[in-house]
Write an enzyme that holds these catalytic residues in place. Structure first.
Site, short mmCIF file in Angstrom:
data_model
loop_
_atom_site.label_atom_id
_atom_site.label_comp_id
_atom_site.label_asym_id
_atom_site.label_seq_id
_atom_site.Cartn_x
_atom_site.Cartn_y
_atom_site.Cartn_z
N ALA A 71 0.83 -1.21 0.00
CA ALA A 71 0.00 0.00 0.00
C ALA A 71 0.86 1.26 0.00
CB ALA A 71 -0.92 0.00 1.22
N THR A 72 2.00 1.18 0.65
CA THR A 72 2.92 2.32 0.67
C THR A 72 3.27 2.73 -0.76
OG1 THR A 72 3.80 1.66 2.81
CG2 THR A 72 5.23 3.04 1.43
N ASN A 153 -6.21 3.43 10.58
CA ASN A 153 -5.57 2.23 11.10
C ASN A 153 -5.43 2.24 12.62
OD1 ASN A 153 -3.82 4.33 10.04
ND2 ASN A 153 -2.10 3.15 10.79
N GLN A 181 -7.51 -0.47 5.46
CA GLN A 181 -8.18 -0.99 6.66
C GLN A 181 -9.67 -1.23 6.43
OE1 GLN A 181 -6.53 -1.98 9.26
NE2 GLN A 181 -4.54 -1.04 8.90
N SER A 201 -4.00 -3.62 0.31
CA SER A 201 -2.78 -4.39 0.56
C SER A 201 -3.14 -5.78 1.09
CB SER A 201 -1.95 -3.63 1.60
OG SER A 201 -0.68 -4.19 1.74
N ALA A 202 -2.63 -6.83 0.43
CA ALA A 202 -3.06 -8.21 0.74
C ALA A 202 -2.79 -8.64 2.17
CB ALA A 202 -2.39 -9.18 -0.22
N HIS A 203 -1.67 -8.17 2.74
CA HIS A 203 -1.31 -8.71 4.06
C HIS A 203 -2.19 -8.18 5.19
CE1 HIS A 203 1.09 -5.40 6.04
NE2 HIS A 203 1.15 -4.96 4.80
N THR A 239 8.70 -8.20 -13.75
CA THR A 239 8.08 -9.53 -13.82
C THR A 239 7.02 -9.66 -12.74
OG1 THR A 239 10.12 -10.44 -14.71
CG2 THR A 239 8.59 -12.02 -13.70
N CYS A 326 4.72 1.08 12.22
CA CYS A 326 5.71 1.85 11.45
C CYS A 326 6.35 2.92 12.32
CB CYS A 326 5.04 2.54 10.27
SG CYS A 326 3.58 1.70 9.68
N1 7TS Z 1 -2.27 2.55 4.78
C1 7TS Z 1 -2.85 2.20 5.94
C2 7TS Z 1 -4.17 2.80 6.32
C3 7TS Z 1 -2.22 1.29 6.78
O1 7TS Z 1 -2.81 0.93 7.92
C4 7TS Z 1 -0.96 0.76 6.42
C5 7TS Z 1 -0.19 -0.14 7.35
C6 7TS Z 1 -0.42 1.14 5.19
C7 7TS Z 1 -1.09 2.05 4.39
C8 7TS Z 1 0.88 0.56 4.67
O2 7TS Z 1 0.65 -0.72 4.18
P1 7TS Z 1 1.81 -1.57 3.50
O3 7TS Z 1 1.10 -2.53 2.58
O4 7TS Z 1 2.68 -0.64 2.76
O5 7TS Z 1 2.51 -2.29 4.58
N2 7TS Z 1 -0.46 0.11 8.71
C9 7TS Z 1 0.20 -0.35 9.77
C10 7TS Z 1 -0.27 -0.19 11.08
O6 7TS Z 1 -1.32 0.34 11.42
N3 7TS Z 1 0.60 -0.77 11.93
O7 7TS Z 1 1.60 -1.27 11.19
C11 7TS Z 1 1.36 -1.03 9.87
#
Ligand code: 7TS
Length: 400
Positions: A71-72, A153, A181, A201-203, A239, A326
């Site tokens: 997602a970042t 989040n 979220q 974001s899948a995880h 890839t 983070c």
């Molecule tokens: N956006 C939101 C709203 C998130 O909660 C997070 C991760 C991200 C983006 C980033 O996601 P990633 O796929 O790049 O890892 N949030 C958190 C959290 O709340 N505690 O650790 C990571």
């Protein structure tokens, strides 16, 4: 007992997801763009996975869903592309974000601000919510983009994305929402309201790490993120992460199947657990639970440093958070608590418990016991708690 209550940071991979991914490492390992059977062996799985991802957010075929690494990356891409396409070219000079976006939005906004873009950071109200009206108040005829997350989040607060999307449409401003979220916690349908870009974001929904996505509405094209061999429709060369995409597809399907369970059973477990936590004296929750995702509690225990509580929980096998992982390495006040204007002593006291469909009642009963013991121990050694007079001004409304 080990209890994982940090599901907003990341989640366990659903075993069904893992099983679907496995053949793509050791059997169907071809590069999908090659011209032989090793490549074409990957195509049916990729096609099915992409169909599940599109279906999960109700994206029509003509729109794009581009798979990224997280997602970042998706969030960086949207803001930087808008900078290149609209700000640098002089067509527009301004974007709007909320002040409680994830750092991947805030830090990117700060970066493009340093490159000359005007940025408005919208405040949240006392319930931790960005009000749609504040978006309207800040839009100018030079605004290129509004980026407001679907669900926060830290608090789980759900923001009024439908109304914000409507306001953006009225003013002809692009609208991006970070729905990381929201997937699997509330219905997400990109056709049911105005949205141009949507991150996930899948995880965060029991899929693998290293796989994110960005939904892009037709006609709202961004610049390519990675130039090269033209994979992902030319948007993001490199890839394909075949196993990751297969995993995200399966995780999306499973998240949609489990959505009702999240919204009823997980919510009920969360609510009962929260009721019990709030019976402890001097505890505060900011956002009313009906305005939150079903799995999240951000709670303050007056007089107790969040980090101290985390440490006691960790020693008892429980994983929680003081906010975003983070930012957990530095001992800063919780940014949402600060944005709400909580008194300094309370801003450091927030603990986030985030449940999932794998959380059990037994785990929550155990956690409650551990929390109660920790509260007694930590308040016993807390100078700020000992000296806080009755009715001490908190800057927060107690919800009990
Ligand atoms: N956006 C939101 C709203 C998130 O909660 C997070 C991760 C991200 C983006 C980033 O996601 P990633 O796929 O790049 O890892 N949030 C958190 C959290 O709340 N505690 O650790 C990571």
């Amino acid at each position: 007992m080990n209890v994982y209550l940090d599901n907003n940071a990341t989640t366990i991979v659903d075993p069904q997801v893992f099983a679907e991914m496995e053949p793509y490492f050791v059997q169907k390992y071809g590069n999908p763009n090659s011209l032989h059977a090793f490549a074409s062996d990957t195509h049916p799985g990729l096609k099915t996975a992409m169909e599940k991802i599109y279906a999960g957010i109700h994206a029509p075929k003509e729109d794009s869903v581009v798979i990224t690494s997280c997602a970042t990356e998706s969030n960086n891409w949207v803001l930087k592309s808008i900078y290149f396409q609209y700000i640098l070219t002089g067509k527009k000079n301004h974007i709007i974000v909320s002040e409680v976006e994830h750092p991947s939005v805030i830090a990117t906004a700060k970066f493009i601000e340093s490159m000359g873009c005007k940025v408005t950071y919208l405040p949240i109200n006392s319930e931790g919510i960005v009000e749609a009206q504040t978006v309207r108040e800040h839009i100018t005829d030079k605004t290129a983009l509004v980026s407001v997350m679907w669900a926060n989040n830290e608090t789980g607060a759900i923001f009024p994305v439908e109304e914000i999307g409507e306001i953006c449409a009225e003013h002809n401003v692009l609208f991006h929402t970070d729905a990381v979220q929201a997937i699997g916690k509330t219905p997400v349908d990109v056709q049911s309201f105005n949205v141009d870009y949507l991150t996930f974001s899948a995880h965060k929904f029991h899929g693998p790490k290293g796989v994110g996505a960005l939904y892009i509405k037709k006609g709202k094209e961004l610049m390519p993120l990675l130039h090269g061999g033209s994979q992902m429709g030319g948007y993001r060369s490199g890839t394909l992460n075949v196993a990751g995409i297969v995993g995200m597809g399966k995780a999306m399907e499973a998240a949609i199947d489990a959505l009702d369970f999240e919204m009823t059973d997980v919510r009920e477990m969360r609510d009962d657990f929260e009721d019990e936590l709030l019976k402890i004296e001097d505890t505060f929750v900011v956002t009313p639970r009906e305005k939150r995702t079903p799995n999240t509690i951000l709670i303050s225990f007056r007089g107790i440093e969040g980090e101290s509580m985390l440490w006691d929980l960790n020693r008892a096998g429980i994983g929680a958070s003081t906010g975003s992982a983070c930012a957990s390495e530095d001992l800063e006040a919780n940014s949402v608590m600060e944005a709400i204007g909580a008194a300094e002593d309370l801003a450091h006291t927030a603990i986030r418990f985030s449940l999932s469909r794998y959380t059990t009642q037994e785990e929550l009963d155990y956690t409650l016991k551990v929390v109660k013991t920790a509260v007694v121990r930590l308040r016993g050694i807390s100078s700020s708690y000992a000296y806080a007079p009755e009715g001490h001004e908190s800057g927060l409304d107690a919800h009990h």
